[in-house]
Motif scaffolding. Structure first.
Motif, PDB file in Angstrom:
ATOM      1  N   ARG A 150      -6.260  -4.407   4.843  1.00 19.00           N
ATOM      2  CA  ARG A 150      -6.531  -4.826   6.217  1.00 19.00           C
ATOM      3  C   ARG A 150      -5.210  -4.857   6.967  1.00 19.00           C
ATOM      4  NH1 ARG A 150      -7.652 -10.229   8.186  1.00 19.00           N
ATOM      5  NH2 ARG A 150      -7.468 -10.930   6.010  1.00 19.00           N
ATOM      6  N   VAL A 151      -5.176  -4.300   8.172  1.00 22.14           N
ATOM      7  CA  VAL A 151      -3.924  -4.175   8.922  1.00 22.14           C
ATOM      8  C   VAL A 151      -4.051  -4.874  10.271  1.00 22.14           C
ATOM      9  CG1 VAL A 151      -2.262  -2.581   9.955  1.00 22.14           C
ATOM     10  CG2 VAL A 151      -3.393  -1.980   7.797  1.00 22.14           C
ATOM     11  N   LEU A 152      -3.077  -5.716  10.564  1.00 21.02           N
ATOM     12  CA  LEU A 152      -2.956  -6.388  11.850  1.00 21.02           C
ATOM     13  C   LEU A 152      -1.652  -5.929  12.490  1.00 21.02           C
ATOM     14  CD1 LEU A 152      -3.681  -9.887  10.351  1.00 21.02           C
ATOM     15  CD2 LEU A 152      -5.361  -8.503  11.570  1.00 21.02           C
ATOM     16  N   VAL A 153      -1.611  -5.898  13.818  1.00 24.01           N
ATOM     17  CA  VAL A 153      -0.419  -5.380  14.502  1.00 24.01           C
ATOM     18  C   VAL A 153      -0.040  -6.293  15.666  1.00 24.01           C
ATOM     19  CG1 VAL A 153       0.555  -3.472  15.841  1.00 24.01           C
ATOM     20  CG2 VAL A 153      -0.936  -2.981  13.890  1.00 24.01           C
ATOM     21  N   SER A 154       1.260  -6.521  15.796  1.00 21.98           N
ATOM     22  CA  SER A 154       1.829  -7.134  16.994  1.00 21.98           C
ATOM     23  C   SER A 154       2.957  -6.233  17.453  1.00 21.98           C
ATOM     24  CB  SER A 154       2.352  -8.542  16.704  1.00 21.98           C
ATOM     25  OG  SER A 154       3.034  -9.052  17.840  1.00 21.98           O
ATOM     26  N   LEU A 155       2.837  -5.681  18.659  1.00 19.91           N
ATOM     27  CA  LEU A 155       3.827  -4.722  19.149  1.00 19.91           C
ATOM     28  C   LEU A 155       5.052  -5.388  19.768  1.00 19.91           C
ATOM     29  CD1 LEU A 155       1.439  -2.102  20.795  1.00 19.91           C
ATOM     30  CD2 LEU A 155       2.766  -1.805  18.685  1.00 19.91           C
ATOM     31  N   ILE A 175       6.074   4.296  14.164  1.00 15.08           N
ATOM     32  CA  ILE A 175       6.179   3.601  12.885  1.00 15.08           C
ATOM     33  C   ILE A 175       4.902   2.823  12.596  1.00 15.08           C
ATOM     34  CG2 ILE A 175       7.410   1.777  11.633  1.00 15.08           C
ATOM     35  CD1 ILE A 175       9.964   2.658  12.999  1.00 15.08           C
ATOM     36  N   VAL A 176       4.368   2.177  13.626  1.00 10.91           N
ATOM     37  CA  VAL A 176       3.112   1.436  13.451  1.00 10.91           C
ATOM     38  C   VAL A 176       2.008   2.356  12.965  1.00 10.91           C
ATOM     39  CG1 VAL A 176       1.280   0.189  14.649  1.00 10.91           C
ATOM     40  CG2 VAL A 176       3.662  -0.388  15.099  1.00 10.91           C
ATOM     41  N   ASP A 177       1.894   3.520  13.597  1.00  6.54           N
ATOM     42  CA  ASP A 177       0.835   4.462  13.209  1.00  6.54           C
ATOM     43  C   ASP A 177       1.022   4.941  11.764  1.00  6.54           C
ATOM     44  OD1 ASP A 177      -0.298   4.235  15.696  1.00  6.54           O
ATOM     45  OD2 ASP A 177       0.577   6.090  16.487  1.00  6.54           O
ATOM     46  N   LEU A 178       2.287   5.197  11.388  1.00  9.12           N
ATOM     47  CA  LEU A 178       2.570   5.644  10.026  1.00  9.12           C
ATOM     48  C   LEU A 178       2.195   4.567   9.012  1.00  9.12           C
ATOM     49  CD1 LEU A 178       3.918   7.621   7.981  1.00  9.12           C
ATOM     50  CD2 LEU A 178       6.080   6.421   8.448  1.00  9.12           C
ATOM     51  N   LEU A 179       2.606   3.340   9.289  1.00  6.72           N
ATOM     52  CA  LEU A 179       2.312   2.246   8.364  1.00  6.72           C
ATOM     53  C   LEU A 179       0.817   1.970   8.307  1.00  6.72           C
ATOM     54  CD1 LEU A 179       5.185  -0.254   9.273  1.00  6.72           C
ATOM     55  CD2 LEU A 179       5.078   1.344   7.351  1.00  6.72           C
ATOM     56  N   ARG A 180       0.189   1.922   9.470  1.00  6.34           N
ATOM     57  CA  ARG A 180      -1.250   1.612   9.507  1.00  6.34           C
ATOM     58  C   ARG A 180      -2.058   2.636   8.729  1.00  6.34           C
ATOM     59  NH1 ARG A 180      -2.329   1.962  14.784  1.00  6.34           N
ATOM     60  NH2 ARG A 180      -2.547  -0.229  15.397  1.00  6.34           N
ATOM     61  N   SER A 181      -1.779   3.918   8.944  1.00  4.85           N
ATOM     62  CA  SER A 181      -2.577   4.959   8.295  1.00  4.85           C
ATOM     63  C   SER A 181      -2.419   4.895   6.772  1.00  4.85           C
ATOM     64  CB  SER A 181      -2.176   6.340   8.814  1.00  4.85           C
ATOM     65  OG  SER A 181      -0.815   6.627   8.542  1.00  4.85           O
ATOM     66  N   ASN A 182      -1.198   4.664   6.295  1.00  6.68           N
ATOM     67  CA  ASN A 182      -0.975   4.606   4.851  1.00  6.68           C
ATOM     68  C   ASN A 182      -1.574   3.358   4.226  1.00  6.68           C
ATOM     69  OD1 ASN A 182       0.963   6.810   3.584  1.00  6.68           O
ATOM     70  ND2 ASN A 182       1.608   6.496   5.692  1.00  6.68           N
ATOM     71  N   LEU A 183      -1.500   2.235   4.915  1.00  2.63           N
ATOM     72  CA  LEU A 183      -2.066   0.996   4.379  1.00  2.63           C
ATOM     73  C   LEU A 183      -3.588   1.028   4.407  1.00  2.63           C
ATOM     74  CD1 LEU A 183       0.462  -1.469   6.013  1.00  2.63           C
ATOM     75  CD2 LEU A 183       0.209  -1.037   3.556  1.00  2.63           C
ATOM     76  N   LEU A 184      -4.154   1.541   5.489  1.00  2.00           N
ATOM     77  CA  LEU A 184      -5.608   1.646   5.563  1.00  2.00           C
ATOM     78  C   LEU A 184      -6.140   2.594   4.495  1.00  2.00           C
ATOM     79  CD1 LEU A 184      -6.216   1.784   9.433  1.00  2.00           C
ATOM     80  CD2 LEU A 184      -6.759  -0.099   7.875  1.00  2.00           C
ATOM     81  N   ALA A 185      -5.387   3.672   4.229  1.00  2.00           N
ATOM     82  CA  ALA A 185      -5.817   4.636   3.219  1.00  2.00           C
ATOM     83  C   ALA A 185      -5.900   4.004   1.835  1.00  2.00           C
ATOM     84  CB  ALA A 185      -4.863   5.827   3.188  1.00  2.00           C
ATOM     85  N   ARG A 186      -5.166   2.923   1.659  1.00  2.00           N
ATOM     86  CA  ARG A 186      -5.188   2.216   0.376  1.00  2.00           C
ATOM     87  C   ARG A 186      -6.105   1.000   0.408  1.00  2.00           C
ATOM     88  NH1 ARG A 186      -0.848   5.150   1.030  1.00  2.00           N
ATOM     89  NH2 ARG A 186       0.271   5.995  -0.768  1.00  2.00           N
ATOM     90  N   GLY A 203      11.312   5.498   3.145  1.00  2.00           N
ATOM     91  CA  GLY A 203      10.162   6.248   2.664  1.00  2.00           C
ATOM     92  C   GLY A 203       8.967   5.333   2.487  1.00  2.00           C
ATOM     93  N   ILE A 204       7.788   5.845   2.766  1.00  2.00           N
ATOM     94  CA  ILE A 204       6.587   5.014   2.684  1.00  2.00           C
ATOM     95  C   ILE A 204       6.344   4.548   1.255  1.00  2.00           C
ATOM     96  CG2 ILE A 204       4.992   6.946   2.373  1.00  2.00           C
ATOM     97  CD1 ILE A 204       4.405   3.734   4.440  1.00  2.00           C
ATOM     98  N   GLU A 205       6.657   5.366   0.264  1.00  2.00           N
ATOM     99  CA  GLU A 205       6.445   4.952  -1.127  1.00  2.00           C
ATOM    100  C   GLU A 205       7.374   3.804  -1.504  1.00  2.00           C
ATOM    101  OE1 GLU A 205       4.014   5.797  -3.052  1.00  2.00           O
ATOM    102  OE2 GLU A 205       3.236   7.169  -1.525  1.00  2.00           O
ATOM    103  N   GLU A 206       8.601   3.838  -0.995  1.00  2.00           N
ATOM    104  CA  GLU A 206       9.517   2.722  -1.267  1.00  2.00           C
ATOM    105  C   GLU A 206       8.984   1.444  -0.636  1.00  2.00           C
ATOM    106  OE1 GLU A 206      14.188   1.338  -0.739  1.00  2.00           O
ATOM    107  OE2 GLU A 206      13.478   3.168   0.251  1.00  2.00           O
ATOM    108  N   LEU A 207       8.491   1.532   0.590  1.00  2.00           N
ATOM    109  CA  LEU A 207       7.937   0.347   1.245  1.00  2.00           C
ATOM    110  C   LEU A 207       6.738  -0.189   0.468  1.00  2.00           C
ATOM    111  CD1 LEU A 207       7.698  -1.720   3.506  1.00  2.00           C
ATOM    112  CD2 LEU A 207       6.355  -0.041   4.792  1.00  2.00           C
TER     113      LEU A 207
END
Length: 234
Positions: A30-35, A16-27, A107-111
Motif C-alpha cells: 500500500r502506497v501513500l504520498v505527500s508531495l 521519483i514518486v512515480d518510480l517508487l509507487r509503481s515498484n512498491l505497488l507491483a510488489r 537503485g530501486i533494488e537497493e532501496l
C-alpha cells in the motif's frame, strides 16, 4: 515485506514518486504520498504506515525537523532519501531518529533491500535458540528479552526498534567485544559493515537514554574496534 506493508513517500519530485509507487505497488504494498510534507502527521495517525521514505529537501518544510517530529510521534521506520551527500547531513538525520540514509540517485533494488532490512528490525523474528537468561541487568538498567522491554530505576525506557535491536546485540554478549562490522551486519543487515557512523550515532542515543551522569558506563567503547556491554554478574 508482505502485502500488509504500507509505505508513506514524502517526496516532491513526481518522477521519483512515480518510480517508487509503481515498484512498491507491483510488489503488493500500500502506497501513500505527500508531495510537500504537509499532512504527514495526519497520515501517520490515520494510515499507520510501516515505513516512511523521507526526502530532506521539501518545498516550505524543513526535512530534518519533519524527521525529528515523525520520530517523536511514532516508531515507524524512517529511511531518508536525499541528494545531500555530506556525512554531517547523514549523522544529523540519524541523530534525529532516521533508521537509514540513502543518497540519490539510488537503485530501486537497493532501496527495496533497505526497506526489508528496516522492517526486519521493526518486526524482529524470535531467536532460534534460547538465551542463557531472559533478563539482563546493568546497574539500575533491566533488559527483559522476552518482553522486549527496558527499564531504568524501575521506569520504562522507550527505545525505537533499531535502538532496541542494537542494545540486545550488545547485552546478550556481556563483557565481550562486539565489532562495528558485527553490529552493523546483525542490526542493519549485510552491506552495512563499513557504515560505522550508524553504530556511533545509535550507541550515543542509547547512552543518552540509559546512562546517567553519575551511573556506571553501560556501553564501553573500544577505539577502532567496537563496543562492550557492562552487565552485572549472575
Amino acid at each position: 515485506m508482505d502485502d500488509r506493508t504500507a509505505v508513506l513517500i514524502v517526496e516532491d519530485d513526481r518522477n521519483i514518486v512515480d518510480l517508487l509507487r509503481s515498484n512498491l505497488l507491483a510488489r503488493g504494498h500500500r502506497v501513500l504520498v505527500s508531495l510537500d510534507g504537509t499532512g504527514v502527521l495526519d497520515q501517520l495517525e490515520e494510515a499507520d504506515p510501516d515505513i516512511v521514505l523521507l526526502d530532506l529537501m521539501l518545498p516550505g518544510v524543513d526535512g530534518f525537523e519533519l524527521c525529528k517530529t515523525v520520530r517523536e510521534r511514532s516508531d515507524v521506520g524512517i529511511i531518508v532519501l536525499s541528494a545531500r551527500r555530506g556525512e554531517t547531513d547523514k549523522i544529523r538525520a540519524l541523530n534525529l531518529g532516521a533508521d537509514d540514509y540513502l543518497t540519490k540517485p539510488f537503485g530501486i533494488e537497493e532501496l527495496l533491500a533497505r526497506i526489508h532490512a528496516t522492517l526486519r528490525r521493526s518486526r524482529p523474528a524470535k531467536p532460534q535458540h534460547a538465551e542463557a537468561t531472559s533478563v539482563i541487568t546493568a546497574g539500575d538498567v533491566r533488559i527483559d528479552l522476552d518482553a522486549e522491554s527496558v527499564t531504568k530505576a524501575g521506569r520504562r525506557i522507550h527505545l525505537t526498534p533499531t535502538e532496541y535491536a542494537l542494545l540486545r546485540e550488545l547485552a546478550i554478549r556481556p563483557g565481550k567485544l562486539v565489532s562495528h562490522s558485527t553490529l552493523l551486519r546483525r542490526v542493519w543487515g549485510p552491506g552495512y559493515e563499513t557504515q560505522t557512523e550508524y553504530t556511533r550515532v545509535y550507541v550515543a542515543r542509547l547512552r543518552a537514554k540509559l546512562e546517567g551522569k553519575d551511573s556506571t558506563e553501560l556501553i564501553v567503547t573500544e577505539p577502532r574496534a567496537g563496543y562492550r556491554f557492562t552487565a552485572d554478574a549472575t
